[in-house]
Each structure stands twice: as C-alpha cells, then as structure tokens.
Design an enzyme around this catalytic site. Sequence first.
Site: not given
Length: 242
Positions: A60, A151
């Site tokens: 993706v 993250y």
Amino acid sequence: MKTVVVTGGSRGIGKAVVEILARKGYAVLLNYHTSEKEAKEIQRHLREEGCFVEIYKADVSQKKEVKEMMEFARNKMGSIDILINNAGISQIKTFADLTEEDWDKMMQVNLKSMYLTTKEILSDMLQKQEGTIINISSIWGVIGASCEVHYATAKAGVIGFTKALAKELGPSHIRVNAIAPGMIQTDMNANIGKEDIEKIKQEIPLECIGKPKDIAKCIEWLVEDQYTTGQVISIDGGWGIA
Ligand code: NAP
C-alpha cells in the site's frame, strides 16, 4: 451490495474487520502484502459461508500497486463505498538509533498509504456523494510513545489527515473517522514478553489486552452510522486516560 476495501486484511485487526463486514453482507476486497496463504485461507472459509471476498496482493505504500488494486476492486465489485485504511507496521527503536530508512518506511507504509488509497477511491465517493473512510491510528499517535517516535509521528499524522479530510468531505456526505487502538492481541505485539504484558495490563484501567474483534465491532458500527465524522475513537481499555 455495498463494497469495502480493507488494507492489511490478512492478519490481526484487518482480518477481524474483513470477517465481520463480509458476514454482514458487504462485498469485501482483502488487501495483503506478504501473507498470501493467510489471505487465501480467509477467502476460502468466508466463501464457504456464502460471503463475497476477493483478495489482492499490493504494497500500500506503492502508488502503482494501489492504483492496480483499486482497478481490480472496481472490476470485481463496482465502485468503492467504504475504505478501511488498516495496513501498518511498527518498530521499537530509540530515536538515536533510528535511520533515515526506518523513518521513511514508517511514513510510507503507515501514512503515505492513506494518501494513495484515498486518492484512488475518492472519485467513486464524490460521484455518489456518499462514502466512509476509516483510518487506523494508535494510542501512541494521541499521547506519544517512547522508542517509537517515527510510529507515533505517523499515527499522529493519521489523526490530522482524518480530521482535515472530514472537514473537506463533509459537504459531500463522505464521513472520515479514525480509531486509536491501545494494545491489541496481534502479531504486532508478539515480541513483547509475558512479564511485560502483565506489567502493561496493570497500567490499563480495564486490566486486559484488547482483541481484534473489539476494533472490528467499532468499525462495523462506524460504517453504518450516519452522523459521526472527524472523530478519533480510542479503544484502549482506558489506557489513554490512565
Ligand atoms: P499485524 O497483525 O502485524 O498485521 C499487519 C497487517 O498489515 C498485515 O495484514 C500485513 O499484511 C499488513 N501490511 C503491512 N505492511 C503492508 C504493506 N506495505 N502493504 C499492505 N499491507 C501491509 O498488525 P495489527 O496489530 O493487526 O495492526 C493493524 C493496524 O492497527 C496497524 O495500522 C497498526 O499500526 C494498528 N494498531 C495496532 C495495535 C496493536 O496493539 N496491535 C495498536 C494500535 C494500532 P501481510 O501480512 O500480508 O504482509
């Protein structure tokens, strides 16, 4: 039959989302990247139950692969009504040890992917003047996380993306929301030892780790709700307020 694309549907939270929505009667495209065997198995058992599930391998974070995946989805199911941006990676490293490659990969898989998938399906939703996009953020995108700066940054970006897009697309009756899970029992946390898990449980008001189904149930509700947009729903056993 409403159509859904679920990214990262081969394992963990994405798998639970595919199962709950397929059983509810949605036509589902399950995106996977490396877990082909798992994706095929999910497709097999759901088809046996009479569900409509297609699977498609795509990274993706890659524009061409996302474009080809959405073309495949449209050919098989028609225009896309619902997009669940779930695919993600995590990495635990101190900021001092982070490399530029670590940083770029985290941003590409966890944040840029949402730009790519949403760009590809938006014309479907604009044409129909309806649609739903649900983005998976994280508790760390809300409150920050030590040793996961890249993250946490990407997941905070997911929240900004969600709120801004919700404002822009509201007049087109397209709802955009995010979910911020706490610790959920998936492969993503498989390397955390038993002792550490016990310590974490003590920090969580509900004293337990969540299950993929806890997130999937909220997504099931969000796709059917008509008056919620721009929200970040924390499903974390209260960890974020502890
Ligand atoms: P997981 O069990 O590790 O599964 C990750 C999924 O993402 C897999 O299906 C994987 O596909 C897919 N994926 C990874 N990189 C991809 C790529 N480049 N292209 C396409 N698919 C890709 O993780 P999870 O716990 O279910 O996490 C799902 C989402 O929830 C992630 O966005 C994660 O950050 C978020 N989240 C998880 C937790 C938690 O505690 N588990 C907490 C907060 C937020 P393949 O296996 O096919 O490669």
